[in-house]
Motif scaffolding. Structure first.
Motif, PDB file in Angstrom:
ATOM      1  N   MET A   1       0.847  -1.191   0.000  1.00  0.00           N
ATOM      2  CA  MET A   1       0.000   0.000   0.000  1.00  0.00           C
ATOM      3  C   MET A   1       0.883   1.241   0.000  1.00  0.00           C
ATOM      4  SD  MET A   1      -2.924   1.172   2.745  1.00  0.00           S
ATOM      5  CE  MET A   1      -3.920  -0.259   2.340  1.00  0.00           C
ATOM      6  N   SER A   2       0.479   2.248  -0.769  1.00  0.00           N
ATOM      7  CA  SER A   2       1.272   3.469  -0.882  1.00  0.00           C
ATOM      8  C   SER A   2       1.309   4.230   0.434  1.00  0.00           C
ATOM      9  CB  SER A   2       0.679   4.366  -1.973  1.00  0.00           C
ATOM     10  OG  SER A   2       1.317   5.606  -1.972  1.00  0.00           O
ATOM     11  N   THR A   3       2.480   4.826   0.728  1.00  0.00           N
ATOM     12  CA  THR A   3       2.613   5.648   1.927  1.00  0.00           C
ATOM     13  C   THR A   3       2.755   7.113   1.598  1.00  0.00           C
ATOM     14  OG1 THR A   3       5.012   5.311   1.924  1.00  0.00           O
ATOM     15  CG2 THR A   3       3.683   3.787   3.226  1.00  0.00           C
ATOM     16  N   LEU A   4       2.956   7.444   0.319  1.00  0.00           N
ATOM     17  CA  LEU A   4       3.091   8.836  -0.076  1.00  0.00           C
ATOM     18  C   LEU A   4       1.716   9.440  -0.315  1.00  0.00           C
ATOM     19  CD1 LEU A   4       6.106   8.797  -2.553  1.00  0.00           C
ATOM     20  CD2 LEU A   4       6.071   9.718  -0.250  1.00  0.00           C
ATOM     21  N   PRO A   5       1.557  10.743  -0.034  1.00  0.00           N
ATOM     22  CA  PRO A   5       0.270  11.390  -0.294  1.00  0.00           C
ATOM     23  C   PRO A   5       0.009  11.439  -1.791  1.00  0.00           C
ATOM     24  CG  PRO A   5       1.927  13.042   0.278  1.00  0.00           C
ATOM     25  CD  PRO A   5       2.551  11.692   0.499  1.00  0.00           C
ATOM     26  N   VAL A   6      -1.208  11.132  -2.195  1.00  0.00           N
ATOM     27  CA  VAL A   6      -1.545  11.152  -3.611  1.00  0.00           C
ATOM     28  C   VAL A   6      -2.393  12.365  -3.961  1.00  0.00           C
ATOM     29  CG1 VAL A   6      -1.425   8.665  -3.855  1.00  0.00           C
ATOM     30  CG2 VAL A   6      -3.586   9.690  -3.204  1.00  0.00           C
ATOM     31  N   VAL A 138       0.336  17.991   7.384  1.00  0.00           N
ATOM     32  CA  VAL A 138       0.740  16.692   7.917  1.00  0.00           C
ATOM     33  C   VAL A 138       2.073  16.250   7.322  1.00  0.00           C
ATOM     34  CG1 VAL A 138       0.116  14.268   8.148  1.00  0.00           C
ATOM     35  CG2 VAL A 138      -1.659  16.029   8.310  1.00  0.00           C
ATOM     36  N   SER A 139       2.149  16.208   6.003  1.00  0.00           N
ATOM     37  CA  SER A 139       3.364  15.743   5.324  1.00  0.00           C
ATOM     38  C   SER A 139       4.347  16.905   5.144  1.00  0.00           C
ATOM     39  CB  SER A 139       3.011  15.169   3.949  1.00  0.00           C
ATOM     40  OG  SER A 139       2.101  14.105   4.065  1.00  0.00           O
ATOM     41  N   ASP A 140       5.647  16.590   5.226  1.00  0.00           N
ATOM     42  CA  ASP A 140       6.621  17.645   4.962  1.00  0.00           C
ATOM     43  C   ASP A 140       6.664  17.937   3.467  1.00  0.00           C
ATOM     44  OD1 ASP A 140       8.977  16.155   3.650  1.00  0.00           O
ATOM     45  OD2 ASP A 140       8.662  14.981   5.462  1.00  0.00           O
ATOM     46  N   ASN A 141       7.270  19.082   3.113  1.00  0.00           N
ATOM     47  CA  ASN A 141       7.214  19.569   1.732  1.00  0.00           C
ATOM     48  C   ASN A 141       7.777  18.569   0.729  1.00  0.00           C
ATOM     49  OD1 ASN A 141       6.194  21.968   2.814  1.00  0.00           O
ATOM     50  ND2 ASN A 141       8.227  22.836   3.047  1.00  0.00           N
ATOM     51  N   ASN A 142       8.938  17.987   1.021  1.00  0.00           N
ATOM     52  CA  ASN A 142       9.539  17.047   0.077  1.00  0.00           C
ATOM     53  C   ASN A 142       8.696  15.788  -0.098  1.00  0.00           C
ATOM     54  OD1 ASN A 142      11.678  18.618  -0.683  1.00  0.00           O
ATOM     55  ND2 ASN A 142      13.200  17.585   0.579  1.00  0.00           N
ATOM     56  N   THR A 143       7.978  15.393   0.943  1.00  0.00           N
ATOM     57  CA  THR A 143       7.088  14.240   0.819  1.00  0.00           C
ATOM     58  C   THR A 143       5.938  14.548  -0.139  1.00  0.00           C
ATOM     59  OG1 THR A 143       7.649  13.459   3.034  1.00  0.00           O
ATOM     60  CG2 THR A 143       5.595  12.640   2.085  1.00  0.00           C
ATOM     61  N   VAL A 144       5.438  15.786  -0.085  1.00  0.00           N
ATOM     62  CA  VAL A 144       4.387  16.194  -1.016  1.00  0.00           C
ATOM     63  C   VAL A 144       4.913  16.144  -2.447  1.00  0.00           C
ATOM     64  CG1 VAL A 144       2.901  18.098  -1.744  1.00  0.00           C
ATOM     65  CG2 VAL A 144       3.186  17.611   0.685  1.00  0.00           C
ATOM     66  N   ILE A 145       6.124  16.685  -2.663  1.00  0.00           N
ATOM     67  CA  ILE A 145       6.726  16.669  -4.002  1.00  0.00           C
ATOM     68  C   ILE A 145       6.957  15.230  -4.462  1.00  0.00           C
ATOM     69  CG2 ILE A 145       8.766  17.316  -5.347  1.00  0.00           C
ATOM     70  CD1 ILE A 145       6.896  19.644  -4.639  1.00  0.00           C
ATOM     71  N   ALA A 146       7.463  14.384  -3.561  1.00  0.00           N
ATOM     72  CA  ALA A 146       7.701  12.977  -3.913  1.00  0.00           C
ATOM     73  C   ALA A 146       6.395  12.312  -4.338  1.00  0.00           C
ATOM     74  CB  ALA A 146       8.324  12.237  -2.728  1.00  0.00           C
ATOM     75  N   GLY A 147       5.306  12.624  -3.642  1.00  0.00           N
ATOM     76  CA  GLY A 147       4.017  12.049  -4.002  1.00  0.00           C
ATOM     77  C   GLY A 147       3.559  12.465  -5.382  1.00  0.00           C
ATOM     78  N   ARG A 148       3.777  13.726  -5.722  1.00  0.00           N
ATOM     79  CA  ARG A 148       3.389  14.204  -7.055  1.00  0.00           C
ATOM     80  C   ARG A 148       4.238  13.545  -8.141  1.00  0.00           C
ATOM     81  NH1 ARG A 148       0.677  19.160  -6.909  1.00  0.00           N
ATOM     82  NH2 ARG A 148       0.294  18.757  -9.132  1.00  0.00           N
ATOM     83  N   GLU A 163       5.145   0.020  -1.461  1.00  0.00           N
ATOM     84  CA  GLU A 163       5.795   0.812  -0.423  1.00  0.00           C
ATOM     85  C   GLU A 163       7.278   0.982  -0.718  1.00  0.00           C
ATOM     86  OE1 GLU A 163       4.999  -0.583   3.497  1.00  0.00           O
ATOM     87  OE2 GLU A 163       2.827  -0.322   3.319  1.00  0.00           O
ATOM     88  N   GLU A 164       7.887  -0.036  -1.343  1.00  0.00           N
ATOM     89  CA  GLU A 164       9.299   0.060  -1.706  1.00  0.00           C
ATOM     90  C   GLU A 164       9.517   1.155  -2.753  1.00  0.00           C
ATOM     91  OE1 GLU A 164       7.579  -2.757  -1.535  1.00  0.00           O
ATOM     92  OE2 GLU A 164       8.506  -3.636   0.264  1.00  0.00           O
ATOM     93  N   PHE A 165       8.589   1.238  -3.701  1.00  0.00           N
ATOM     94  CA  PHE A 165       8.654   2.290  -4.721  1.00  0.00           C
ATOM     95  C   PHE A 165       8.542   3.662  -4.070  1.00  0.00           C
ATOM     96  CE2 PHE A 165       6.569   5.182  -7.692  1.00  0.00           C
ATOM     97  CZ  PHE A 165       7.374   5.079  -8.813  1.00  0.00           C
ATOM     98  N   ASP A 166       7.580   3.793  -3.151  1.00  0.00           N
ATOM     99  CA  ASP A 166       7.406   5.058  -2.436  1.00  0.00           C
ATOM    100  C   ASP A 166       8.684   5.467  -1.717  1.00  0.00           C
ATOM    101  OD1 ASP A 166       4.824   5.126  -3.260  1.00  0.00           O
ATOM    102  OD2 ASP A 166       3.915   4.953  -1.274  1.00  0.00           O
ATOM    103  N   LEU A 167       9.273   4.512  -1.000  1.00  0.00           N
ATOM    104  CA  LEU A 167      10.484   4.806  -0.245  1.00  0.00           C
ATOM    105  C   LEU A 167      11.608   5.249  -1.180  1.00  0.00           C
ATOM    106  CD1 LEU A 167      12.050   4.829   2.418  1.00  0.00           C
ATOM    107  CD2 LEU A 167      12.563   2.398   2.040  1.00  0.00           C
ATOM    108  N   ALA A 172      15.137   9.461  -3.203  1.00  0.00           N
ATOM    109  CA  ALA A 172      15.681  10.150  -4.377  1.00  0.00           C
ATOM    110  C   ALA A 172      15.402  11.651  -4.316  1.00  0.00           C
ATOM    111  CB  ALA A 172      15.096   9.550  -5.650  1.00  0.00           C
ATOM    112  N   VAL A 173      14.189  12.026  -3.905  1.00  0.00           N
ATOM    113  CA  VAL A 173      13.850  13.445  -3.801  1.00  0.00           C
ATOM    114  C   VAL A 173      14.703  14.125  -2.734  1.00  0.00           C
ATOM    115  CG1 VAL A 173      12.032  15.052  -3.065  1.00  0.00           C
ATOM    116  CG2 VAL A 173      11.516  13.256  -4.738  1.00  0.00           C
TER     117      VAL A 173
END
Length: 215
Positions: A1-6, A138-148, A163-167, A172-173
């Protein structure tokens, strides 16, 4: 299951939404003024009074839409994110890439180009200079960018979502952000050799994570 914000970044925290074209243009002038002033004087010296003066509006007009300079800066940062993603999207549509690794290079090139040319971007980046949670509560800025970026890469290259892809995208970001900031500390236009190392580092890391993936 994805952990990044979509989800997309939330609505800009305007006190009220401009309902007329004239009001919308006035808000854009405020954002433009804020971006220019950030480059000229930095965030600490920024004030709503200065923004109003530069935009050619009454201070009351600023407070109709924004409670303080942080809210205006937040709106500028969200505009940067939308421009970044739309510019990458246009590249993906108009350019042919050999695979996801060329797309990653294009993402870095777009970041560098915006840093060089877009007012306010070299000061704000994606908001971390002001607040690590400027884009999302909730999410930090780079996490938002990673999700996009995750969404773009999944859509374009059919990589397996996990989840491995998300990580991997998140790492990488973060790594790319740190090395690219280093590039601009050494050269106001981004030291080419450090930008090239950022590409090599991220490509090598993701290649190890996505060995055998689509694209």
């Amino acid at each position: 299951m994805s952990t990044l914000p979509v989800e997309e970044p939330g609505e800009v925290p305007l006190r009220r939404q401009p309902t007329q074209r004239r009001s919308a243009r006035r808000v854009e002038r405020m954002l433009d003024a804020c971006a220019d002033l950030l480059d000229e004087i930095g965030y600490e010296a920024l004030s709503t009074t200065r923004i109003a003066e530069r935009a050619g509006v009454a201070i009351g007009s600023v407070y109709q839409f924004f409670p303080d300079k942080r809210a205006i800066t937040q709106a500028v940062t969200r505009r940067h994110v939308e421009r970044f993603m739309s510019r990458i999207g246009r590249r993906f549509l108009s350019e042919d890439y050999g695979g996801w690794w060329d797309a990653v290079d294009a993402i870095i090139d777009e970041y560098v180009e915006m840093h060089r040319t877009v007012p306010g971007f070299r000061v704000l980046h994606f908001g971390d200079v002001v607040d690590l949670h400027l884009l999302d509560g909730v999410s930090d800025n780079n996490t938002v960018i990673a999700g996009r970026l995750r969404g773009l890469l999944l859509k374009e290259y059919g990589l397996a979502d996990s989840e491995e892809f998300d990580l991997a995208i998140m790492v990488a970001v973060e790594a790319g952000d740190a090395v690219l900031k280093l590039a601009f500390r050494h050269d106001p236009d981004g030291a080419p050799q450090i930008v090239a190392e950022a590409k090599r580092l991220i490509r090598g890391y993701l290649n190890r994570q996505f060995a055998g993936a689509a694209g």
